[in-house]
Design an enzyme around this catalytic site. Structure first.
Site, PDB file in Angstrom:
ATOM      1  N   ASP A   8      -0.647  82.951  44.756  1.00 32.38           N
ATOM      2  CA  ASP A   8      -0.427  82.251  43.542  1.00 32.38           C
ATOM      3  C   ASP A   8      -0.250  82.941  42.372  1.00 32.38           C
ATOM      4  O   ASP A   8      -0.733  84.142  42.206  1.00 32.38           O
ATOM      5  CB  ASP A   8      -1.968  81.466  43.448  1.00 32.38           C
ATOM      6  CG  ASP A   8      -2.040  80.032  42.997  1.00 32.38           C
ATOM      7  OD1 ASP A   8      -2.069  79.072  43.469  1.00 32.38           O
ATOM      8  OD2 ASP A   8      -1.605  80.130  41.608  1.00 32.38           O
TER       9      ASP A   8
ATOM     10  N   GLU B 266       2.677  67.434  54.738  1.00 34.54           N
ATOM     11  CA  GLU B 266       1.231  67.238  55.187  1.00 34.54           C
ATOM     12  C   GLU B 266       0.750  65.914  54.846  1.00 34.54           C
ATOM     13  O   GLU B 266       1.262  65.264  54.014  1.00 34.54           O
ATOM     14  CB  GLU B 266       0.488  68.518  54.271  1.00 34.54           C
ATOM     15  CG  GLU B 266       0.525  68.438  52.688  1.00 34.54           C
ATOM     16  CD  GLU B 266       0.127  67.528  51.962  1.00 34.54           C
ATOM     17  OE1 GLU B 266      -1.087  67.168  52.304  1.00 34.54           O
ATOM     18  OE2 GLU B 266       0.338  67.235  50.753  1.00 34.54           O
ATOM     19  N   PHE B 267      -0.501  65.571  55.398  1.00 37.57           N
ATOM     20  CA  PHE B 267      -0.870  64.448  55.285  1.00 37.57           C
ATOM     21  C   PHE B 267      -2.519  64.500  55.020  1.00 37.57           C
ATOM     22  O   PHE B 267      -3.199  63.608  55.302  1.00 37.57           O
ATOM     23  CB  PHE B 267      -0.706  63.356  56.472  1.00 37.57           C
ATOM     24  CG  PHE B 267       0.676  63.151  56.975  1.00 37.57           C
ATOM     25  CD1 PHE B 267       1.495  62.313  55.943  1.00 37.57           C
ATOM     26  CD2 PHE B 267       1.516  63.885  57.776  1.00 37.57           C
ATOM     27  CE1 PHE B 267       2.959  62.289  56.313  1.00 37.57           C
ATOM     28  CE2 PHE B 267       2.639  63.703  58.059  1.00 37.57           C
ATOM     29  CZ  PHE B 267       3.600  62.909  57.416  1.00 37.57           C
ATOM     30  N   LEU B 268      -2.875  65.458  54.293  1.00 33.50           N
ATOM     31  CA  LEU B 268      -4.288  65.881  54.111  1.00 33.50           C
ATOM     32  C   LEU B 268      -4.606  64.858  52.982  1.00 33.50           C
ATOM     33  O   LEU B 268      -4.291  64.759  52.286  1.00 33.50           O
ATOM     34  CB  LEU B 268      -4.362  67.244  53.534  1.00 33.50           C
ATOM     35  CG  LEU B 268      -3.538  68.247  54.135  1.00 33.50           C
ATOM     36  CD1 LEU B 268      -3.951  69.698  53.489  1.00 33.50           C
ATOM     37  CD2 LEU B 268      -4.051  68.392  55.792  1.00 33.50           C
ATOM     38  N   ARG B 269      -6.119  64.654  53.389  1.00 28.51           N
ATOM     39  CA  ARG B 269      -7.047  63.737  52.268  1.00 28.51           C
ATOM     40  C   ARG B 269      -7.640  64.870  51.627  1.00 28.51           C
ATOM     41  O   ARG B 269      -8.368  65.654  52.214  1.00 28.51           O
ATOM     42  CB  ARG B 269      -7.901  62.751  53.110  1.00 28.51           C
ATOM     43  CG  ARG B 269      -6.863  61.799  53.854  1.00 28.51           C
ATOM     44  CD  ARG B 269      -7.733  60.972  54.578  1.00 28.51           C
ATOM     45  NE  ARG B 269      -8.282  61.768  55.733  1.00 28.51           N
ATOM     46  CZ  ARG B 269      -9.171  61.271  56.652  1.00 28.51           C
ATOM     47  NH1 ARG B 269      -9.705  60.080  56.840  1.00 28.51           N
ATOM     48  NH2 ARG B 269      -9.366  62.408  57.782  1.00 28.51           N
TER      49      ARG B 269
ATOM     50  N   PHE C 288      -8.048  51.503  55.240  1.00 28.50           N
ATOM     51  CA  PHE C 288      -7.195  51.155  54.001  1.00 28.50           C
ATOM     52  C   PHE C 288      -7.195  49.834  53.722  1.00 28.50           C
ATOM     53  O   PHE C 288      -6.200  49.413  52.883  1.00 28.50           O
ATOM     54  CB  PHE C 288      -5.943  51.787  53.861  1.00 28.50           C
ATOM     55  CG  PHE C 288      -6.005  53.376  53.845  1.00 28.50           C
ATOM     56  CD1 PHE C 288      -6.568  54.220  54.730  1.00 28.50           C
ATOM     57  CD2 PHE C 288      -5.439  53.966  52.600  1.00 28.50           C
ATOM     58  CE1 PHE C 288      -6.639  55.558  54.431  1.00 28.50           C
ATOM     59  CE2 PHE C 288      -5.785  55.531  52.248  1.00 28.50           C
ATOM     60  CZ  PHE C 288      -6.420  56.076  53.182  1.00 28.50           C
TER      61      PHE C 288
ATOM     62  N   ALA D  24     -11.228  46.870  49.587  1.00 23.78           N
ATOM     63  CA  ALA D  24     -10.945  46.181  47.848  1.00 23.78           C
ATOM     64  C   ALA D  24     -11.535  47.095  47.065  1.00 23.78           C
ATOM     65  O   ALA D  24     -12.878  47.624  47.386  1.00 23.78           O
ATOM     66  CB  ALA D  24     -11.102  44.992  47.719  1.00 23.78           C
TER      67      ALA D  24
ATOM     68  N   GLY E 273      -6.233  55.839  43.296  1.00 24.57           N
ATOM     69  CA  GLY E 273      -5.949  56.803  42.443  1.00 24.57           C
ATOM     70  C   GLY E 273      -5.765  58.100  43.290  1.00 24.57           C
ATOM     71  O   GLY E 273      -5.217  58.135  44.353  1.00 24.57           O
TER      72      GLY E 273
ATOM     73  N   CYS F 245      -2.149  61.970  44.942  1.00 28.52           N
ATOM     74  CA  CYS F 245      -0.752  61.573  45.426  1.00 28.52           C
ATOM     75  C   CYS F 245      -0.449  60.440  45.518  1.00 28.52           C
ATOM     76  O   CYS F 245       0.952  60.162  45.149  1.00 28.52           O
ATOM     77  CB  CYS F 245      -1.338  61.969  47.248  1.00 28.52           C
ATOM     78  SG  CYS F 245      -1.322  63.380  47.338  1.00 28.52           S
TER      79      CYS F 245
HETATM   80  C1  UDX Z   1      -3.825  60.401  50.517  1.00 28.34           C
HETATM   81  C2  UDX Z   1      -3.498  60.076  51.832  1.00 28.34           C
HETATM   82  O1  UDX Z   1      -4.445  59.523  52.566  1.00 28.34           O
HETATM   83  C3  UDX Z   1      -3.213  61.493  52.352  1.00 28.34           C
HETATM   84  O2  UDX Z   1      -2.748  61.196  53.777  1.00 28.34           O
HETATM   85  C4  UDX Z   1      -2.007  62.129  51.675  1.00 28.34           C
HETATM   86  O3  UDX Z   1      -1.623  63.400  52.000  1.00 28.34           O
HETATM   87  C5  UDX Z   1      -2.579  62.347  50.075  1.00 28.34           C
HETATM   88  O4  UDX Z   1      -3.052  60.790  49.650  1.00 28.34           O
HETATM   89  P1  UDX Z   1      -5.954  61.370  49.252  1.00 28.34           P
HETATM   90  O5  UDX Z   1      -5.556  60.937  47.741  1.00 28.34           O
HETATM   91  O6  UDX Z   1      -7.016  62.215  49.294  1.00 28.34           O
HETATM   92  O7  UDX Z   1      -5.066  61.107  50.192  1.00 28.34           O
HETATM   93  O8  UDX Z   1      -7.275  60.100  49.284  1.00 28.34           O
HETATM   94  P2  UDX Z   1      -7.581  58.729  49.982  1.00 28.34           P
HETATM   95  O9  UDX Z   1      -8.552  58.789  51.033  1.00 28.34           O
HETATM   96  O10 UDX Z   1      -6.197  58.335  50.847  1.00 28.34           O
HETATM   97  O11 UDX Z   1      -7.519  57.543  48.813  1.00 28.34           O
HETATM   98  C6  UDX Z   1      -6.683  57.457  47.992  1.00 28.34           C
HETATM   99  C7  UDX Z   1      -6.938  56.316  46.918  1.00 28.34           C
HETATM  100  O12 UDX Z   1      -7.329  55.167  47.608  1.00 28.34           O
HETATM  101  C8  UDX Z   1      -8.409  56.698  46.280  1.00 28.34           C
HETATM  102  O13 UDX Z   1      -8.598  56.219  44.908  1.00 28.34           O
HETATM  103  C9  UDX Z   1      -9.464  55.763  47.170  1.00 28.34           C
HETATM  104  O14 UDX Z   1     -10.472  55.238  46.431  1.00 28.34           O
HETATM  105  C10 UDX Z   1      -8.388  54.372  47.371  1.00 28.34           C
HETATM  106  N1  UDX Z   1      -8.637  53.662  48.590  1.00 28.34           N
HETATM  107  C11 UDX Z   1      -8.623  54.362  49.723  1.00 28.34           C
HETATM  108  C12 UDX Z   1      -9.134  52.368  48.257  1.00 28.34           C
HETATM  109  O15 UDX Z   1      -9.080  51.774  47.200  1.00 28.34           O
HETATM  110  N2  UDX Z   1      -9.284  51.563  49.626  1.00 28.34           N
HETATM  111  C13 UDX Z   1      -9.331  51.884  50.881  1.00 28.34           C
HETATM  112  O16 UDX Z   1      -9.273  51.277  51.811  1.00 28.34           O
HETATM  113  C14 UDX Z   1      -8.777  53.525  50.798  1.00 28.34           C
END
Ligand code: UDX
Length: 450
Positions: free
Chosen positions: A32, A158-161, A261, A264, A269, A272
């Protein structure tokens, strides 16, 4: 066979990845350019909050399988492949700012010019379709003076949460390999086969452009699912006795749709979805295509903030002069990240009224302070946050908030009223106080028939 791996960019994606590889037979060198971050990591401290990361970092540092540096030369000398995980933030117009990835690839290219070995570059940062085969390949060849075959190149999304990064690295649904040639593909596939062993997930091998599209399309699809249920939630609020949670359960029972997903709330936010959705819209525009569906999901996402403010006003009879307690500031539970947090957006909207705001979050207070400054009061406990308040808004559904009940609200609040913006609570438990929730038909209308 590649045993020594470099990871460029030790943020939310790179640091967990570096620790995970280091915990599974690979020798890893993380890089980094932020020397403060490097010093912190060297001491075994993670600059980010990720479940299990602190322990894993300590372990791999002690075992000597992870080393960190700020020197590209050192990283390239001590590895044979590197994952590039630098940030790709947004430009003001929503397009992707490729500055950091260009910089990283330029330096890697220049360093490779003086190193006589095959080196595999794996791009993991999210980039617009076409970037790997055009921009990155060109920079690399120009700076290194090498031709494909002397180096390898893949786009591997990557698809990491966030908060679940390690879990997702060890148990991904799929691996997407967008390889520029056969050798790159075989080498990366072999890295993953050794990493996952018996529990190797399904793999899709394709071109870089398809892999780049898969990354965007996945995030846009998930955001679309959330905006869809939020649209239904706005409809439910206009229908007595309707409840979006039950509707989501019913829709989700169809295997073709799935329940995930479909929660509601205040909308999507984080670091990503907002960035990738806007970048995708912009990319469509550049391709001469107006992506109207994508425009609509952004609009619905924004309207959930107005929707929450309207519900709040209705619940307590106007906002001016009120003291409001906000529970949850992180963009979702399990993280201290407040980037594009809907809770923060809501607070910014509420601050347009003559209100006093008190906030609480189990992890994100410090990061929220950097955005909200002195405009709100930061509270260390839920009780402190609720004290003498006229309205409590649940903005991020941390599990600890589930403990809240009407007795507690009555005890601490001046005028107990609860607005559930993440559907954490059973409305039955709050019958004796003012209660409203996103996607819930109004209670006083319950006796009406439609
Ligand atoms: C997301 C993707 O899931 C992940 O695969 C990608 O690599 C990066 O973006 P992340 O941003 O960590 O991951 O969060 P995630 O759990 O997906 O939630 C994203 C946003 O959606 C959050 O603000 C969450 O509160 C909101 N959300 C999620 C909802 O409002 N409703 C849902 O049913 C799911």
């Amino acid at each position: 066979m590649i045993n020594r791996i470099g990871v460029v960019g030790l943020g939310y994606v790179g640091l967990p990845l570096a620790c995970a590889f280091a915990s599974k037979f690979f020798k890893v060198i993380g890089l980094d350019t932020d020397s403060e971050k490097i010093e912190l990591i060297k001491k075994g401290e993670t600059p980010i909050h990720e479940e299990g990361l602190q322990e894993l970092l300590k372990k791999v540092l002690e075992e000597g399988s992870l080393k960190v540096t700020s020197s590209y030369r050192e990283m390239i000398e001590e590895s044979d492949a590197c994952f590039v995980c630098v940030g790709t933030p947004s430009n003001p117009d929503g397009s992707v700012d490729l500055r950091y990835i260009k910089e990283a690839v330029e330096i890697i290219g220049e360093t490779l010019r003086w190193v006589d070995k095959y080196f595999l570059l794996i791009i993991r940062s999210t980039i617009p379709p076409g970037t790997t085969s055009n921009l990155i390949k060109n920079i690399l060849e120009e700076r290194s003076g090498k031709k494909l075959g002397q180096y390898g190149l893949c786009f591997n999304p990557e698809f990491l949460r966030e908060g679940r990064a390690l879990h997702d690295i060890f148990n991904p649904d799929r691996i997407i390999i967008g390889a520029i040639d056969e050798k790159s593909r075989e080498l990366l596939l072999d890295i993953y086969k050794r990493f996952h062993g018996e529990s190797m997930p399904p793999v899709l091998i394709t071109s870089p452009i398809n892999a780049e599209l898969i990354k965007y399309a996945s995030n846009v699809f998930l955001a679309t699912k959330i905006s869809f249920i939020n649209m239904i939630s706005q409809l439910c609020q206009r229908l007595p006795n309707a409840d979006v949670k039950v509707v989501a359960d019913g829709i989700g029972m169809d295997k073709r749709i799935g329940r995930e997903f479909l929660d509601a709330g205040l909308g999507w936010g984080g670091s990503c979805f907002p960035k990738d959705v806007k970048a995708f819209l912009k990319f469509g525009e550049e391709m001469g295509l107006r992506l109207k569906l994508v425009e609509s999901i952004i609009e619905i996402n924004e309207s959930q903030i107005e929707n929450a403010v309207k519900l709040a006003k209705e619940l307590v009879g106007g906002l001016n002069g009120k003291r409001i307690s906000i529970l949850g500031l992180a963009f979702k539970p399990g993280t201290d990240d407040v980037r594009e947090s809907r809770a923060i957006r809501l607070i910014e909207e509420l601050l347009k009224y003559d209100v006093e705001i008190r906030v609480h979050d189990p992890k994100a207070l410090e990061k929220a302070k950097k955005i909200l400054g002195d405009g709100v009061t930061y509270c260390k406990t839920i009780e402190e946050c609720l004290t003498s308040s006229d309205l409590c808004i649940l903005a991020t559904e941390w599990p600890e908030y589930k403990e809240l009940n009407q007795e507690l609200l009555r005890k601490y609040m001046r005028n107990p009223a609860l607005l559930d913006c993440r559907r954490l609570y059973d409305p039955e438990g709050f019958k004796e106080i003012k209660f409203a929730a996103i996607g819930l038909g109004l209670r006083e209308m319950k006796s009406m028939r439609v």
